[in-house]
Design an enzyme around this catalytic site. Structure first.
Site, PDB file in Angstrom:
ATOM      1  N   HIS A  57       0.826  -1.217   0.000  1.00  0.00           N
ATOM      2  CA  HIS A  57       0.000   0.000   0.000  1.00  0.00           C
ATOM      3  C   HIS A  57       0.862   1.270   0.000  1.00  0.00           C
ATOM      4  O   HIS A  57       0.366   2.344   0.339  1.00  0.00           O
ATOM      5  CB  HIS A  57      -0.909   0.017   1.225  1.00  0.00           C
ATOM      6  CG  HIS A  57      -1.732  -1.205   1.400  1.00  0.00           C
ATOM      7  ND1 HIS A  57      -2.628  -1.623   0.442  1.00  0.00           N
ATOM      8  CD2 HIS A  57      -1.800  -2.119   2.406  1.00  0.00           C
ATOM      9  CE1 HIS A  57      -3.217  -2.741   0.869  1.00  0.00           C
ATOM     10  NE2 HIS A  57      -2.725  -3.057   2.048  1.00  0.00           N
ATOM     11  N   HIS A 219      -7.135  -4.564  -1.096  1.00  0.00           N
ATOM     12  CA  HIS A 219      -6.436  -5.817  -1.373  1.00  0.00           C
ATOM     13  C   HIS A 219      -7.071  -6.536  -2.554  1.00  0.00           C
ATOM     14  O   HIS A 219      -6.869  -7.729  -2.745  1.00  0.00           O
ATOM     15  CB  HIS A 219      -6.486  -6.745  -0.157  1.00  0.00           C
ATOM     16  CG  HIS A 219      -6.086  -6.088   1.106  1.00  0.00           C
ATOM     17  ND1 HIS A 219      -6.987  -5.499   1.959  1.00  0.00           N
ATOM     18  CD2 HIS A 219      -4.872  -5.893   1.647  1.00  0.00           C
ATOM     19  CE1 HIS A 219      -6.323  -4.980   2.997  1.00  0.00           C
ATOM     20  NE2 HIS A 219      -5.050  -5.198   2.827  1.00  0.00           N
TER      21      HIS A 219
END
Lengths: 333, 333
Positions: A57, A219
């Site tokens: 991320h 995700h």
């Protein structure tokens, strides 16, 4: 799968090596257990701020360690929670005697491991409080989450809590400010493509050239619906309206807006998204008083974006404007 | 083609609308002819710095308008040169009586149109000088270029010339500094995927899942060779060695390094690339004293990266470190 990596199992360690070498003025790496920590930690008398979660991320979380934001970040493997040992060690490393705040995205593994680490630290006499981030309005429960997922508001909470701790606020005050950020922020994301987790070697989900995923998680978790790709104006209007009506934001509100790229979407598109979002806010008489446009909480190489709005009063704006110096966010220093 | 856009022909205008709304404290848009200009231009007595080129490389150039970098940027359509009218109008808008420097990437259309605009401005009594950037070591001539292409060094030249003009250097001095940056900088890029130009609607070139393009241009122009994808360590070693031996950089040199993402490559990979590049530099006793890691001169959604090294003496380092406040680059302010 084509990526600029060596062995998939080494991507996190090798990327972190680059991060701490590039920013050695700000950061140190602790290798075992693994965490990234502000170079001058612990800062005596200052509340320490620790976050963490799966890698993939970036710049979240490791790129937000520095001055005015996080004191430490615990990276797990790609899309995998850090373990309690990492979090415990990071918490101890940043405790300057004023206690430590954990900022946790609402994913089951993260929550469990941060809670376990907090108990271990408390048993050693360190004060620990936690702020749980669950700002994603797309779905109620998700693949890795009971309740709403934590997404873009994490960036805002890390910045704002970091500023509060930097000005000397107490642990309970910093925690209360973090909770206020979470309560007043809402997000939604969309994806045009899947991300590809290095260890998996293939896209997380299949999606056709005519489709987009509305309400995607960071995700690649399924969103609210799969739909035909639409013009950006229509997509962004749907996204912004979902966010606005959830809090709900009201005419006259001032907001901080985060237009976030998922990793594979170029800036030329993100500014176009900002323009469309600003148009919807104008129509609803919501005033965008601060904004970030770029890749701040990504999902590897996914093409897509998310929109986060935070209702901000003068206190939150002052904390937002306070100086910050990290690899991923920098102003005033 | 899946992109967050409306009609392909409107992407530049709609993205610029977002940019200037998001950064209205720094920027103004002039709509006809089209350019982005520093809000407080012209700054009396300061050399104006103007650049420009095809869109699709954001944040270059429009995202570098502000304080301490560009005074104006002229965006063409995606991968299309701006016309002389735009450049002439921008030059006039930023002339504060001390003359204007044009920073031009070496592409035939850009060079021709900047030269034409310079002549028109000079005929009106404005002093104009130019710095041509041609730092790409990959190929001698290319699809749009006689001689070497201008790539990553453009970012460094815009920052450094901006700082020189900000401290009050004369036009001839700022131009000399820009030329020095170009002479002492070298770059090379690679691509794992093609970009997709919105108006074309399909990838610029075909490339298999097993291949990469070594020496790619920022418009998807062919590089030096098509080769099998290799581990990042090997790719980056080849890239760094090409760059080092071209100038050549020598043991004992201090360098500013730019590890640049092409738009579709996530930060986790770029930091890994930085780590591998730093390793090669260490081995060759070249000292990386400053670095930028991120998306600074992109090629729409292309996956890939470029490496730029600039041999930097104390003067260039001082100019590099000087405060800058633009949408795309910011420190010290």
């Amino acid at each position: 799968m084509k990526k600029l990596i060596n062995r998939p199992e080494n991507i996190v360690a090798e990327s972190l090596a680059g991060l701490v070498e590039a920013h050695s003025d700000l950061l140190r790496l602790c290798a075992d257990p693994l965490f990234v920590v502000r170079r001058d930690a612990p800062v005596v008398g200052k509340v320490g701020i620790v976050s963490g979660g799966g890698s993939g991320h970036e710049p979240l979380h490791v790129g937000y360690v520095g001055r005015g934001m996080l004191d430490a970040a615990c990276p797990g493997d790609v899309f995998t929670s850090p373990n309690p040992d990492q979090i415990q060690a990071a918490t101890k490393a940043v405790d300057g005697g004023a206690g430590v705040l954990h900022i946790i995205k609402n994913y089951a593994g993260d929550v469990m491991n941060f809670e376990m680490a907090a108990e271990l630290c408390q048993a050693e006499g360190i004060q620990v409080e936690a702020v749980l981030i669950d700002d994603d309005v797309a779905v109620k429960d998700s693949l890795y989450t009971a309740g709403r997922r934590g997404v873009g508001a994490t960036v805002l909470a890390e910045k704002i809590c970091g500023a509060a701790s930097e000005r000397g606020d107490s642990l309970s005050t910093v925690a209360a400010i973090g909770k206020k950020v979470n309560q007043q922020a809402r997000s939604i994301g969309i994806a045009l493509t899947s991300c590809t987790v290095p260890a998996a070697g293939k896209p997380t989900f299949d999606i056709s050239d005519q489709e987009m995923e509305f309400g995607i998680g960071i995700h690649g978790e399924p969103g609210r619906s799969r739909m035909e790709v639409k013009p950006a104006g229509e997509v962004v209007r749907m996204m912004t309206e979902e966010v606005l009506r959830d809090l709900p934001f009201q005419a006259g509100d001032s907001v901080i807006a985060l237009i976030n790229g998922m990793g594979g979407t170029p800036l030329i598109e993100l500014y176009l998204v900002f323009s469309e979002m600003a148009e919807v806010c104008r129509r609803e008489k919501v005033q965008v008083v601060r904004r970030l446009v770029g890749n701040y909480i990504t999902s590897l190489d996914m093409a897509g974006c998310s929109i986060t709005l935070l209702r901000a009063d003068d206190e939150l704006l002052a904390l937002w404007d306070a100086p910050v110096l990290t690899p991923g966010l920098r102003w005033g220093l």
